[in-house]
Scaffold this active site. Structure first.
Site, mmCIF file in Angstrom:
data_model
loop_
_atom_site.group_PDB
_atom_site.id
_atom_site.type_symbol
_atom_site.label_atom_id
_atom_site.label_comp_id
_atom_site.label_asym_id
_atom_site.label_seq_id
_atom_site.Cartn_x
_atom_site.Cartn_y
_atom_site.Cartn_z
ATOM 1 N N HIS A 1 -52.771 43.129 8.100
ATOM 2 C CA HIS A 1 -52.364 44.603 9.149
ATOM 3 C C HIS A 1 -50.891 44.884 8.631
ATOM 4 O O HIS A 1 -49.684 44.107 7.743
ATOM 5 C CB HIS A 1 -51.858 44.249 9.871
ATOM 6 C CG HIS A 1 -51.218 43.356 10.957
ATOM 7 N ND1 HIS A 1 -50.130 43.096 11.026
ATOM 8 C CD2 HIS A 1 -51.706 41.496 11.578
ATOM 9 C CE1 HIS A 1 -49.544 41.951 11.480
ATOM 10 N NE2 HIS A 1 -50.331 41.186 11.477
ATOM 11 N N ASP B 1 -45.723 37.558 8.922
ATOM 12 C CA ASP B 1 -46.748 37.971 9.726
ATOM 13 C C ASP B 1 -46.641 39.833 9.282
ATOM 14 O O ASP B 1 -45.749 40.273 10.203
ATOM 15 C CB ASP B 1 -46.653 38.086 11.153
ATOM 16 C CG ASP B 1 -48.009 38.824 12.137
ATOM 17 O OD1 ASP B 1 -48.727 39.224 11.485
ATOM 18 O OD2 ASP B 1 -47.663 38.218 13.320
ATOM 19 N N GLU C 1 -52.223 46.246 14.507
ATOM 20 C CA GLU C 1 -52.891 44.729 14.934
ATOM 21 C C GLU C 1 -52.312 44.498 16.318
ATOM 22 O O GLU C 1 -52.644 43.373 16.539
ATOM 23 C CB GLU C 1 -53.054 43.814 13.810
ATOM 24 C CG GLU C 1 -54.031 43.003 14.281
ATOM 25 C CD GLU C 1 -52.637 41.116 15.042
ATOM 26 O OE1 GLU C 1 -53.679 40.591 15.736
ATOM 27 O OE2 GLU C 1 -51.688 40.976 14.531
ATOM 28 N N GLU C 2 -50.386 44.451 15.259
ATOM 29 C CA GLU C 2 -50.247 43.492 16.903
ATOM 30 C C GLU C 2 -50.174 44.043 18.208
ATOM 31 O O GLU C 2 -49.765 43.536 18.918
ATOM 32 C CB GLU C 2 -48.123 43.376 16.621
ATOM 33 C CG GLU C 2 -48.466 43.205 15.218
ATOM 34 C CD GLU C 2 -48.327 41.188 15.276
ATOM 35 O OE1 GLU C 2 -48.730 40.830 15.949
ATOM 36 O OE2 GLU C 2 -48.033 41.164 14.164
ATOM 37 N N ASP D 1 -54.674 37.538 7.635
ATOM 38 C CA ASP D 1 -53.009 36.703 8.743
ATOM 39 C C ASP D 1 -52.795 35.918 9.584
ATOM 40 O O ASP D 1 -53.006 36.001 10.668
ATOM 41 C CB ASP D 1 -53.932 38.367 9.817
ATOM 42 C CG ASP D 1 -52.351 38.833 10.875
ATOM 43 O OD1 ASP D 1 -51.711 38.674 10.933
ATOM 44 O OD2 ASP D 1 -53.201 38.644 11.896
ATOM 45 N N HIS E 1 -43.916 35.838 15.105
ATOM 46 C CA HIS E 1 -43.298 36.992 16.194
ATOM 47 C C HIS E 1 -41.596 36.962 16.364
ATOM 48 O O HIS E 1 -41.266 37.523 17.402
ATOM 49 C CB HIS E 1 -44.075 36.680 17.201
ATOM 50 C CG HIS E 1 -45.026 37.879 16.898
ATOM 51 N ND1 HIS E 1 -45.976 38.129 18.633
ATOM 52 C CD2 HIS E 1 -46.021 37.823 15.937
ATOM 53 C CE1 HIS E 1 -47.093 37.691 17.490
ATOM 54 N NE2 HIS E 1 -46.950 37.680 16.164
#
Ligand SMILES: [Zn+2]
Length: 465
Positions: free
Chosen positions: A276, A288, A322-323, A350, A421
């Site tokens: 992503h 990520d 995606e997130e 991912d 994140h």
């Protein structure tokens, strides 16, 4: 001068000769492990473009950059429109009026509503899980800030099962706010889902239950969660002043980036590789999922550069959103609905940038003998394992649910959730060598799948509840 030219020519032939010999998998491996191309691609994305949350200027720039980069490698590429949410973070801070206005470090969860401008001041109550919350009942929860204190199970993390530990803990982030709102809470905070912390709060999406009122959701840093726990466990009454001011703006039309190298004998059969392109807004999304994007782009780059023509088509998809929504994965499956029998496999990367151990796959072990043979060159990297899973990746879930065989990159996961994140998800967390190993592993798997004469069984995976 002549001597220099001759020496350079010798050097060139000495370097290029071995690269020509051996099987395509050997050549892929040798070439990838001798360059820093994947890392260069990743640094362009993370340093020059930066954070790429859906709807942001960074996300739009990333789409343009990916199109431009594939074109510069003479690879066919186009954008496929995807409508995405546009959530923007505002101010976020908290203090404890009950304890000399001590600061609490936290960050709003993606999709969260805002507090009133002047904030919320309320008593904090701690629960370890949903059973405890329900046992407290509305009479004890109404008007309060619910604090979910569950931590990641570090034994699981250390034993290489960090994703299991993540799934166990993340429910309080995703579902906590609505479960608390159901009992009348005014806000919800969760301990960051983290395997390490330097007071770095970990954001992530929340999922509001449409039947419940929307209350703000935020993640507190692990250290602040420990502080709250100590104060509450000692019997203190703790009040928190909480201000978060995110906004949800109108949806934005963004795009998945789709590139392909057409197969020569079975062009209609497709090996999909994906990652992503969007990221959270706090860091620059290096692990990520910039590293996944680099794996995918580098796989295409390598195959092109080595002049290899696959039997089947190898198609790269850089998914958007995606997130905080998964719109890209859903849009790809929807747009390509008529050809869902065509992908012979879908690979996703991912799970961070670290030494690869192999792939998780939805294909049963009994059907993997031939493929395992093809992946033998990866054994020297310790990257040839194929382990069973029902979830090969969230962007390809809409495909594996229709029976497309799924593969998910499986790197060493022990430190992924240290940075996941957070503002600390930046390029310096990536080891160029490990990133090259991942890219080589993806390229060898994609190549092997494109050349295998037979087909893997199509067994639909079940949708996560
Ligand atoms: Zn991701």
């Amino acid at each position: 001068m002549k001597t220099i030219v001759v020496a350079a020519a010798l050097l060139f032939s000495a370097r290029s000769l071995p690269a020509e010999s051996g099987t395509p998998a050997d050549r892929i491996l040798r070439r990838e492990l001798s360059t820093s191309q994947a890392y260069d691609t990743l640094s362009e994305l993370t340093d020059r473009i930066g954070p790429r949350l859906s709807g942001s200027a960074g996300a739009a720039a990333a789409v343009e950059w990916a199109l431009r980069t594939f074109k510069s490698w003479s690879i066919d590429v186009h954008a496929e429109p995807v409508t995405v949410p546009h959530w923007v973070r505002g101010a976020e801070f908290a203090t404890l009026p009950s304890h000399h206005d001590q600061k609490i470090v936290l960050t709003a969860l993606g999709g969260s509503v805002a507090t009133p401008r002047q904030g919320i001041t309320a008593e904090v109550i701690e629960v370890h899980d949903f059973d405890q919350l329900v046992a407290l009942g509305a009479e004890n929860v109404r008007g309060k800030i619910v604090f979910y204190s569950a931590a990641m199970d570090m034994d699981l993390v250390r034993s290489g099962n960090a994703f299991k530990a993540y799934r166990d803990a993340v429910v309080y982030r995703s579902k906590g706010p609505s479960r608390a709102a159901e009992l009348g809470a005014v806000a919800s905070i969760n301990r960051s889902v983290a395997s390490a912390s330097l007071r770095t709060p970990h954001t992530g999406g929340l999922k509001y239950d449409p039947k419940q009122p929307k209350i703000p959701g935020a993640a507190v840093a692990a250290e602040d969660a420990e502080l709250l726990h100590r104060l509450l466990a000692s019997g203190d009454t703790v009040t928190m002043h909480l201000v978060v001011t995110p906004q949800t703006l109108p949806d934005v039309v963004s795009a998945n980036v789709v590139a392909e190298i057409r197969g020569d004998t079975r062009p209609d059969e497709v090996v999909l590789i994906g990652a992503h392109l969007d990221s959270w807004d706090l860091g620059t999304g290096a692990i990520d999922d910039g590293s996944g994007v680099a794996n995918v782009m580098e796989t295409m780059h390598l195959i092109k550069e080595l002049g290899l023509t696959p039997h089947r088509t190898i198609r790269a998809v850089l998914y958007m959103n995606e997130e905080n929504g998964g719109a890209g994965g859903k849009a790809y499956a929807e747009r390509h609905k008529a050809e869902l029998s065509k992908p012979v496999a879908a690979i996703e990367s991912d799970s961070g940038a670290a030494a690869p151990t192999g792939f998780r796959t939805t294909v049963p072990a009994v059907a993997l003998r031939a493929l395992k043979q093809g992946l033998l060159p990866l054994a020297s990297l310790g990257a040839a394992d194929l382990t069973p899973t029902t979830d090969a990746g969230s962007d390809i879930a809409p495909l594996t649910e229709t029976g497309v065989p799924g593969f998910g990159m499986a790197p060493d996961s022990r430190h992924y959730f240290d940075y996941h994140h957070t503002a600390a998800d930046t390029l310096d967390k990536v080891d160029p060598k490990e990133l090259a190993q991942e890219s080589a592993a993806m390229a060898v798997l994609a190549w092997t799948l494109s050349e295998q004469p037979g087909y893997l069984p199509r067994i639909p995976t079940k949708r996560e509840p």
